[in-house]
Design a protein around this motif. Sequence first.
Motif, mmCIF file in Angstrom:
data_model
loop_
_atom_site.group_PDB
_atom_site.id
_atom_site.type_symbol
_atom_site.label_atom_id
_atom_site.label_comp_id
_atom_site.label_asym_id
_atom_site.label_seq_id
_atom_site.Cartn_x
_atom_site.Cartn_y
_atom_site.Cartn_z
ATOM 1 N N ASN A 73 46.152 1.960 -8.806
ATOM 2 C CA ASN A 73 46.081 2.561 -7.429
ATOM 3 C C ASN A 73 46.849 1.938 -6.496
ATOM 4 N N LEU A 74 46.810 2.665 -5.155
ATOM 5 C CA LEU A 74 47.621 2.227 -4.102
ATOM 6 C C LEU A 74 47.421 0.726 -3.624
ATOM 7 N N ALA A 75 46.240 0.330 -3.764
ATOM 8 C CA ALA A 75 46.020 -0.888 -3.413
ATOM 9 C C ALA A 75 46.667 -2.144 -4.477
ATOM 10 N N GLU A 76 46.518 -1.838 -5.680
ATOM 11 C CA GLU A 76 47.451 -2.502 -6.335
ATOM 12 C C GLU A 76 48.893 -2.469 -6.452
ATOM 13 N N ILE A 77 49.425 -1.158 -5.816
ATOM 14 C CA ILE A 77 50.905 -1.288 -5.730
ATOM 15 C C ILE A 77 51.179 -2.109 -4.527
ATOM 16 N N LEU A 78 50.302 -2.312 -3.626
ATOM 17 C CA LEU A 78 50.520 -3.250 -2.496
ATOM 18 C C LEU A 78 50.477 -4.807 -2.709
ATOM 19 N N PHE A 79 49.657 -4.879 -3.678
ATOM 20 C CA PHE A 79 49.806 -6.348 -4.263
ATOM 21 C C PHE A 79 51.103 -6.606 -4.733
ATOM 22 N N PRO A 139 41.507 10.493 3.613
ATOM 23 C CA PRO A 139 41.233 9.628 4.604
ATOM 24 C C PRO A 139 39.564 9.360 4.291
ATOM 25 N N GLY A 140 38.945 8.264 4.514
ATOM 26 C CA GLY A 140 37.428 7.919 4.608
ATOM 27 C C GLY A 140 36.902 8.091 3.081
ATOM 28 N N GLN A 141 37.570 7.916 1.956
ATOM 29 C CA GLN A 141 37.526 7.994 0.551
ATOM 30 C C GLN A 141 38.140 6.807 0.051
ATOM 31 N N SER A 142 37.520 6.357 -1.122
ATOM 32 C CA SER A 142 38.087 5.621 -2.274
ATOM 33 C C SER A 142 39.429 5.939 -2.718
ATOM 34 N N LEU A 143 40.362 5.107 -2.732
ATOM 35 C CA LEU A 143 41.697 5.224 -3.233
ATOM 36 C C LEU A 143 41.756 5.914 -4.574
ATOM 37 N N PRO A 144 42.606 7.132 -4.639
ATOM 38 C CA PRO A 144 42.677 7.854 -5.915
ATOM 39 C C PRO A 144 43.236 6.757 -7.139
ATOM 40 N N ALA A 145 42.537 6.738 -8.355
ATOM 41 C CA ALA A 145 43.216 5.887 -9.179
ATOM 42 C C ALA A 145 44.248 6.651 -10.153
ATOM 43 N N TRP A 146 45.469 6.245 -10.204
ATOM 44 C CA TRP A 146 46.550 7.022 -10.932
ATOM 45 C C TRP A 146 46.568 6.529 -12.382
ATOM 46 N N GLN A 147 45.964 5.490 -12.937
ATOM 47 C CA GLN A 147 45.985 4.816 -14.329
ATOM 48 C C GLN A 147 44.627 4.626 -14.668
ATOM 49 N N GLN A 148 44.209 4.707 -15.925
ATOM 50 C CA GLN A 148 42.873 4.501 -16.400
ATOM 51 C C GLN A 148 42.728 2.847 -16.153
ATOM 52 N N GLU A 158 40.816 -2.560 -4.204
ATOM 53 C CA GLU A 158 40.869 -1.973 -2.935
ATOM 54 C C GLU A 158 40.151 -2.874 -1.895
ATOM 55 N N ALA A 159 39.114 -3.433 -2.011
ATOM 56 C CA ALA A 159 38.465 -4.311 -1.103
ATOM 57 C C ALA A 159 39.370 -5.536 -0.636
ATOM 58 N N ARG A 160 39.822 -6.116 -1.861
ATOM 59 C CA ARG A 160 41.007 -7.234 -1.520
ATOM 60 C C ARG A 160 42.124 -6.870 -0.649
ATOM 61 N N MET A 161 42.707 -5.605 -0.866
ATOM 62 C CA MET A 161 43.900 -5.132 0.001
ATOM 63 C C MET A 161 43.349 -5.135 1.729
ATOM 64 N N LEU A 162 42.346 -4.392 1.563
ATOM 65 C CA LEU A 162 41.617 -4.048 2.975
ATOM 66 C C LEU A 162 41.468 -5.220 3.541
ATOM 67 N N ALA A 163 40.836 -6.345 2.734
ATOM 68 C CA ALA A 163 40.464 -7.530 3.698
ATOM 69 C C ALA A 163 41.909 -8.331 3.910
ATOM 70 N N THR A 164 42.853 -8.290 3.127
ATOM 71 C CA THR A 164 44.207 -8.952 3.432
ATOM 72 C C THR A 164 44.656 -8.176 4.968
#
Length: 395
Positions: A73-79, A139-148, A158-164
């Motif tokens: 998902n987008l959070a893991e891309i940002l990692f 907006p206001g929803q969980s990030l879509p998952a692009w992979q299983q 998602e929580a870790r990216m947001l906390a950072t």
Amino acid sequence: MSHIHLCWELGGGLGHAGRLKMLAQGLLARGHRVTMSLRDLMATHAMLADLDILKLQAPVWLHDAVGLPPSANLAEILFNCGYLEPAALRGMVAGWRAMFGILAPDLVVADYAPTALLAARSMGLRSASVGNGFYSPPPGQSLPAWQQAPAERLASSEARMLATANAVLTEYGASPYQHAADVFLGDLPLLCTWPELDHCEPASRGAAEWLGPSFAAQGGIAPHWPEGEGRRVFAYLKASHASHGAVLNALVEEGCRVLAYVPEVAAGAAPPLVSDRVLYADAPVALPQALAQADLCVCHAGEATLAQSLLAGVPLLMLPSHTEQFLSARRVAMSGAGYNAALLTPASDWRATLRPLLNDASYREAARAFAARHQGFSQQWMNQALAVRLERLLA
């Protein structure tokens, strides 16, 4: 008038710069001052050479993240771009803040530039985002998952990216983001795609406004086709895709005449196939002219090529190279206007894949139906629509 700074931070290809160029031209025509920061100044130089504005190098992440699984998902891309820890992100944000401090823009507009949006928020600057559905999540929803991936892992990422992101905002006394999607959207998200090409399910968008794709349609050399008989096929392929030579060979064996733009060949590399039925362009081709004459378009499912092919009513054979392109290709295939060849290899039977696209009228009918639904769409209208909405935010 206002000073508007346009930013591109993440992603490859020329689509981001093309969208920002079109937006810059529309804003300049309305009397605004425009500046720009870009991920890649070299690759975009020719495209933006006639745009007489200040162009700067964007602060970008230069380090490899080790031991991370493929991004789901987008959070893991940002990692992979500095969002694993606040200590890593601080330097990037400081770079954007220093740039904004010097430029003093009234508005920051981001095309896949989450750190620019974060820096703008930390300084109290108004911001907007432009982009397709891949990096413009609902907006206001969980990030879509692009992979299983396990749901627990996606939620944790998602929580870790947001906390950072929020840890850095807190250090500057700025209000935190409420949702992970906020990191990508700014004060005003402008969704530059159509429902049929949206990487997210349209039903998840609620009352979203799809403005349509924004791309630089001008420029390029006039198309010239090999002499003789046979279907005309325009191919925009990169040598980095393992199957690009196999596809060209299959097109020749099916009796097609191919106009191919392969950037590596245009730069002097040896062509993957030598045939009097393949003409290699030595520069980017004017797509509207080429597609007006083509029976089929072969590409990697880049946004600008997809949109222009569908607007011309031309079906597509798509060879996606990464997740964003795969999702675009999947949407086009679902519409019936093309075939997603993501699972094929150089050893696959490409002739068997091509024959329905060349001979089954349903593909062209679906592409023409797509074109009919969006008849009248123009980049001039798109530029005006984006500019008006940005001016409302400034007001």
